[in-house]
Design an enzyme around this catalytic site. Structure first.
Site, short mmCIF file in Angstrom:
data_model
loop_
_atom_site.label_atom_id
_atom_site.label_comp_id
_atom_site.label_asym_id
_atom_site.label_seq_id
_atom_site.Cartn_x
_atom_site.Cartn_y
_atom_site.Cartn_z
N HIS A 171 45.90 -9.58 -23.66
CA HIS A 171 44.53 -9.99 -23.32
C HIS A 171 44.28 -9.79 -21.83
CE1 HIS A 171 40.89 -12.69 -23.63
NE2 HIS A 171 41.18 -12.80 -22.33
N GLU A 172 45.20 -10.29 -21.02
CA GLU A 172 45.01 -10.19 -19.58
C GLU A 172 45.05 -8.75 -19.10
OE1 GLU A 172 43.72 -12.58 -18.26
OE2 GLU A 172 44.19 -13.96 -19.90
N HIS A 192 41.82 -6.96 -19.76
CA HIS A 192 40.79 -7.09 -18.73
C HIS A 192 40.96 -6.00 -17.68
CE1 HIS A 192 38.64 -10.58 -20.02
NE2 HIS A 192 39.68 -11.39 -19.97
N TYR A 245 31.27 -9.87 -15.44
CA TYR A 245 31.84 -11.06 -16.05
C TYR A 245 30.83 -12.21 -16.09
CZ TYR A 245 35.82 -13.68 -17.79
OH TYR A 245 36.67 -14.37 -18.59
N GLU A 295 35.26 -10.22 -22.67
CA GLU A 295 36.22 -11.12 -23.32
C GLU A 295 36.61 -10.60 -24.70
OE1 GLU A 295 38.13 -13.77 -22.85
OE2 GLU A 295 37.68 -13.34 -20.76
N ASP A 345 49.51 -7.64 -30.86
CA ASP A 345 50.16 -8.64 -31.72
C ASP A 345 49.42 -8.57 -33.06
OD1 ASP A 345 51.34 -10.87 -32.79
OD2 ASP A 345 50.20 -12.30 -31.58
N ASP A 371 48.31 -10.82 -37.27
CA ASP A 371 47.31 -11.81 -37.69
C ASP A 371 46.06 -11.68 -36.82
OD1 ASP A 371 47.57 -13.26 -35.23
OD2 ASP A 371 49.49 -13.99 -36.00
N ASP A 426 30.49 -21.76 -18.06
CA ASP A 426 31.42 -20.70 -18.46
C ASP A 426 30.82 -19.32 -18.18
OD1 ASP A 426 33.58 -19.36 -19.65
OD2 ASP A 426 32.69 -19.49 -21.65
N HIS A 459 33.41 -17.03 -22.61
CA HIS A 459 34.48 -17.34 -23.56
C HIS A 459 33.96 -17.94 -24.85
CE1 HIS A 459 36.61 -17.40 -19.66
NE2 HIS A 459 37.46 -16.67 -20.37
ZN LIG Z 1 39.82 -13.19 -20.88
#
Ligand SMILES: [Zn+2]
Length: 769
Positions: free
Chosen positions: A338-339, A342, A353, A362, A373, A376, A425, A430
Site C-alpha cells: 500500500h505504502e 503511493h 491527496y 488511496e 497479498d 483475500d 481526513d 481514507h
Molecule cells: Zn494510503
C-alpha cells in the site's frame, strides 16, 4: 445604449453585377469589389484571408440529399460526456482525410481542440494548451498529457489527457474557460506568502528547522513556490502562489496563497500519513528530536511510544512498530505494498491527496496492497488486532462497511450515496476510498484479478491526472478496457457495471447539449410587411393589438436582441437603422452611409455585424463599447491544413450572432473557377469567431465551415441559430440538379444533421423561441 455612428457618405456610381447563376437560391445584386469605400476606420482581421478564385476543385460527387447528410460537419464528434454541465470527455473518429499523416501528435491535439472548441468553449486553444508528456503504449495508442495555461501561467489542476489511435481521438479532462481578467504580476512576494504559511502551520503542527542530513534525505532545501492560476470556485480564478512546505521531517503541506491579497485560498496536508488512525486518534507529529527517524523504520510517536502507523511521505516509507491496535506494520505485505503503491501513484497520475482525487489515490494504494497479498480482499489483516476493528482487518474491499456502521472508524462507504462530504481526513480520502476499492473488487471478481490489475494500472499511467474525480476514474478505466481488450468487449461491459454498482455513472450522457433558459417576459410578435399597399413596414403585436414601428422600406428582416428591447435593420437606402422596442422610441439612423446590405445585432446588444453592398469578401463588426470597427476577411479553410485559404468566397449575406456573441454564423456566395466549363457559383455556411470574451477584444477571425465541401450544384444558406442552444442551427438546402429543397437542422456539437421539412420552395427558417 446605442450610439450613432458617424460615417461620411461617399457618392459613387453603382455598377451592378449578378451574384451568379444559382439565382434560384438567392439573388443579390452587389457592387464590384473596390468600387465603394467604407469611409470609416477599421482594423483588419485575417488580411491574408482573401483569394480571387477557387482552388478547391470541383466535386465529382453526384448531388443528393443523402450524400450531403453523410458528409457531416466540421464539428462532428461521436461522444461527449459532461459533468455538472461541463464536458469532461470528447471523442471523435480519426478521419484520415482530415489528419495530415505527417503532423505530430501535438499538432493533432491542436487541430482537435480547434475543431471541437464549440463544445469545449475554449478560445485560442493553440496558445492555451501545452503538451507535457507523450508516450505510446504497446497497442500503438499515443497518449499525451497536457496542461492548460493562462497567459503562460499553468492553471493548477488543469492536467488533461489526449489519446490518439488509428480509429479515435479522445480528450479527457476539464476545460478552464476563464472569463475574468487576471493580473499575472503578483502583488504579494513569494517570501511574504511563505511567512503566511509558516505562521498558519504553527497553529496546526510542529514547525522546526530541518537538519542538513534530513534536508539531504528529503531532497528539500526550503519551501517550494510557483505561480499558478487557481480555480477558487465556480468560474472564478485568481493568481496564486502554490507553496509546498515541510514543517518537519514527516509532513508535507500544500498551500495556495492569493498573490494579490495574500490570503490563504486553500491548504491541505499532503502527507500520505496517519492512514489508519485518523478517526480515532488526534494527529500527532513525529518526535522532534529525531531519534529513529532517519532510519525511516521503527518510527515513534512524540512521547516515545510506538507508532501505530505506516506512511509514505513523498520520499520514503515510514513504519511504526504497532502497539495495542497493530502489530509491527512493516510485517504486513499488503501494508508495505500500500505504502509503496503511493510511491507509484506519485510517479504516474500524481493524484492530489485531497477530496475525490485523494480517495482515488488511496484506492490505488489498496489495489497494490491487495494484488501483492492476493489471497483475500482484506487489507492489513495480518497486523490488525480486533481491538481496532471487529473484522480484524483495516479495510475490506469486498464489503467496505467492514462489519461497522456509518461513523465507525473502520467503516467505509461502498456507494456514492453514502459518500462522506465533510472536511475531515483531507475531505475523506481514507473514507471515500471505500467506493473505489469496492468497484475494483466487483470488477476483478467479474473479469479476474489478472485483467483487472492491468486495466487499472493502464488507467493510472495513461488517463488519470492530478485532479481526476470519480467520473474521470470511471471514464479512465473504461477507456483502458477498450485499449487493452477492444471496444465493446466484455471487459468494457463489466467495468461499466462495476462503476454503476457503486454509483459512479456518466452523469449526463452523450451528446446532450447545453440549453439556455427560455426568456422571461411578455411575448410580442414583430411583423415585417413587404406588401407595398401598406405604409407600415414593421409592427409589434402584443396579442391584442398591433402598433406600427416603422414605415421605412427595408432590405432585410430586423435583427433583435435577446431581451427583445432593441432591433436593427438595413433600410432600402442601405443605411443601418435602430429601433428601441421597449420602450418604443422613434427609429434612428446609426450608420448614415449608404454602404450596407444586411446587419445583425448580438444578443446582448453590444455589437453589430454588417455586410456591405459590394463584393468585398468581408464581414464588418462594430463594438459599441470600444466604438471600433473590425473588418473580417472571409475565406474557405482547407481540410489539409488548418485555417488556410481555399479561396472562392465572394461575399456573405445572411448573418446572425450566436448566444455568446463570440461567433457569427453566415452564408456566403462562392465561386469555383474552371477553365473547362463555366464558373460555378454556390452558397455555403460558415461560422466565424468575431469576439473574444476573455480578452474583451475582437476575435481572431478563424472560420469553421458547416460542410467541408458541397456536392456540385448543391447550396445551403439562410442559417439561423436555435434561440436556446448555440449548438443547434437550421438552414435551407437546395439541390440544383434534382430540384429538391429542404430545411435541415444540424447539431454542431455532434455533427448530426437531419431533415426538418422537405419543401417545394425556400423555407427561410427561423426559431420562434
Ligand atoms: Zn494510503
Amino acid at each position: 445604449m446605442m450610439k450613432k455612428l458617424f460615417v461620411p457618405v461617399l457618392l459613387l456610381i453603382p455598377v451592378m453585377i449578378a451574384s451568379g447563376q444559382n439565382t434560384t437560391f438567392k439573388s443579390r445584386t452587389k457592387y464590384p469589389s473596390g468600387t465603394r469605400k467604407p469611409g470609416f476606420e477599421f482594423v483588419t482581421v485575417n488580411p491574408d484571408g482573401i483569394s480571387k478564385s477557387g482552388t478547391s476543385g470541383k466535386s465529382a460527387t453526384a448531388p443528393s440529399l443523402e450524400r450531403l447528410l453523410l458528409k457531416g460537419g466540421l464539428q462532428q464528434v461521436d461522444k461527449v460526456i459532461r459533468s455538472n454541465g461541463k464536458p469532461v470527455y470528447i471523442e471523435r473518429k480519426t478521419n484520415p482525410s482530415k489528419s495530415d499523416p505527417d503532423s505530430s501528435p501535438a499538432e493533432k491535439l491542436s487541430r482537435f481542440l480547434e475543431e471541437t472548441r464549440m463544445i469545449s468553449g475554449t478560445i485560442n486553444p493553440k496558445e492555451q494548451f501545452a503538451v507535457s508528456q507523450i508516450n505510446e503504449d504497446r497497442n500503438g495508442i499515443t497518449h499525451l498529457k497536457t496542461i492548460q495555461r493562462y497567459r503562460g501561467i499553468d492553471i493548477y489542476g488543469s492536467e488533461a489527457t489526449f489519446h490518439l489511435s488509428a480509429q479515435k481521438e479522445r480528450f479527457m479532462g476539464l476545460f478552464h474557460n476563464i472569463e475574468n481578467e487576471i493580473n499575472t504580476v503578483p502583488i504579494i512576494s513569494s517570501s511574504s506568502a511563505i511567512t503566511t504559511v509558516n505562521s498558519d502551520l504553527r497553529l496546526k503542527t510542529v514547525v522546526r528547522e530541518l537538519t542538513a542530513n534530513e534536508k539531504k534525505l528529503l531532497k528539500y532545501q526550503s519551501p517550494e513556490t510557483r505561480l499558478v492560476i487557481y480555480n477558487t470556485e465556480g468560474n472564478a480564478y485568481s493568481l496564486a502562489w502554490e507553496i509546498t512546505f515541510r514543517p518537519n521531517v514527516v509532513e508535507v503541506w500544500k498551500y495556495f496563497i492569493d498573490a494579490e491579497t495574500g490570503s490563504i485560498i486553500h491548504s491541505f496536508n499532503a502527507t500520505r500519513a496517519y492512514e489508519y488512525f485518523l478517526q480515532t486518534h488526534g494527529l500527532n507529529s513525529i518526535n522532534g528530536n529525531g531519534g529513529n527517524i532517519i532510519s525511516f523504520i521503527n518510527v515513534a510517536e512524540d512521547d516515545g511510544s510506538s507508532m501505530e502507523n505506516a506512511f509514505w511521505n513523498g520520499q520514503a516509507v515510514f513504519y511504526g512498530n504497532g502497539g495495542g491496535y497493530f502489530k509491527p506494520l512493516a510485517g504486513a505485505l499488503d501494508v508495505t505494498a500500500h505504502e509503496l503503491g503511493h510511491g507509484v501513484v506519485s510517479n504516474t497520475a500524481n493524484l492530489e491527496y485531497y477530496g475525490q482525487p485523494g480517495a482515488i489515490n488511496e484506492t490505488y494504494a489498496d489495489i497494490f496492497g491487495s494484488m501483492v497479498d492476493r489471497d483475500d480482499w482484506l487489507i492489513g489483516e495480518d497486523i490488525t488486532r480486533t481491538t481496532f476493528s471487529p473484522s480484524g482487518a483495516l479495510r475490506n474491499m469486498a464489503d467496505p462497511h467492514n462489519m461497522g456502521r456509518e461513523g465507525d472508524h473502520y467503516w467505509q462507504p461502498k456507494h456514492v450515496s453514502e459518500m462522506y462530504l465533510g472536511k475531515e481526513d483531507n475531505a475523506g480520502v481514507h473514507i471515500n476510498n471505500g467506493i473505489g476499492i469496492h468497484a475494483y473488487y466487483l470488477y476483478a471478481t467479474a473479469v479476474s484479478k489478472d485483467k483487472a490489475e492491468q486495466v487499472f494500472f493502464h488507467a493510472l499511467v495513461h488517463y488519470l491526472t492530478k485532479t481526476s474525480r470519480f467520473i474521470d476514474f470511471r471514464i479512465a478505466v473504461i477507456q483502458s478496457t477498450s485499449d487493452l481488450f477492444g471496444e465493446g468487449s466484455s471487459e468494457t461491459t463489466e467495468a461499466a457495471k462495476a462503476f454503476d454498482a457503486v454509483g459512479i455513472y456518466e452523469e449526463e450522457v452523450v451528446q446532450k447539449n447545453q440549453d439556455y433558459e427560455v426568456n422571461p417576459g411578455t411575448e410580442f410578435l414583430l411583423f415585417c410587411n413587404t406588401d407595398p399597399n401598406y405604409s407600415t413596414t414593421l409592427a409589434l403585436y402584443n396579442g391584442s393589438q398591433a402598433s406600427s414601428l416603422s414605415e421605412t422600406a427595408m432590405k432585410n428582416n430586423p435583427s433583435v436582441t435577446d431581451n427583445g428591447a432593441e432591433a436593427v435593420f438595413v433600410s432600402a437606402d442601405s443605411k443601418i437603422r435602430y429601433i428601441s422596442l421597449n420602450p418604443i422610441e422613434p427609429e434612428q439612423i446609426i450608420s448614415d452611409q449608404e454602404y450596407w446590405d444586411n446587419v445583425a445585432i448580438s444578443k446582448d446588444g453590444n455589437r453589430l455585424a454588417a455586410i456591405s453592398t459590394q463584393v468585398d469578401t468581408s464581414i464588418y463588426v462594430y463594438d459599441f463599447t470600444s466604438r471600433k470597427w473590425a473588418k473580417f476577411r472571409l475565406y474557405n479553410p482547407t481540410t489539409s491544413h488548418f485555417n488556410t485559404d481555399a479561396g472562392g468566397v465572394l461575399y456573405a449575406d445572411a448573418i446572425e450572432f450566436d448566444i455568446t456573441g463570440e461567433y457569427l454564423i453566415y452564408d456566403a456566395c462562392n465561386i469555383l473557377s474552371s477553365n473547362v466549363t463555366e464558373d460555378i457559383y454556390y452558397w455555403d455556411i460558415g461560422i466565424i469567431n468575431v469576439w473574444d470574451k476573455t480578452g474583451r477584444k475582437f476575435g481572431d477571425g478563424s472560420i469553421f465551415k458547416l460542410y467541408g465541401s458541397l456536392p456540385e450544384n448543391v447550396s445551403i444558406g439562410n442559417p439561423t441559430f436555435s434561440q436556446n442552444s448555440s449548438a443547434i442551427i437550421a438552414f435551407d438546402y437546395i439541390d440544383g440538379n434534382s430540384g429538391e429543397y429542404a430545411i435541415l437542422g444540424t447539431n454542431l456539437n455532434t455533427g448530426e444533421t437531419d431533415v426538418i421539412t422537405e419543401n417545394s420552395t425556400l423555407g427561410l427558417p427561423s426559431f420562434s423561441k
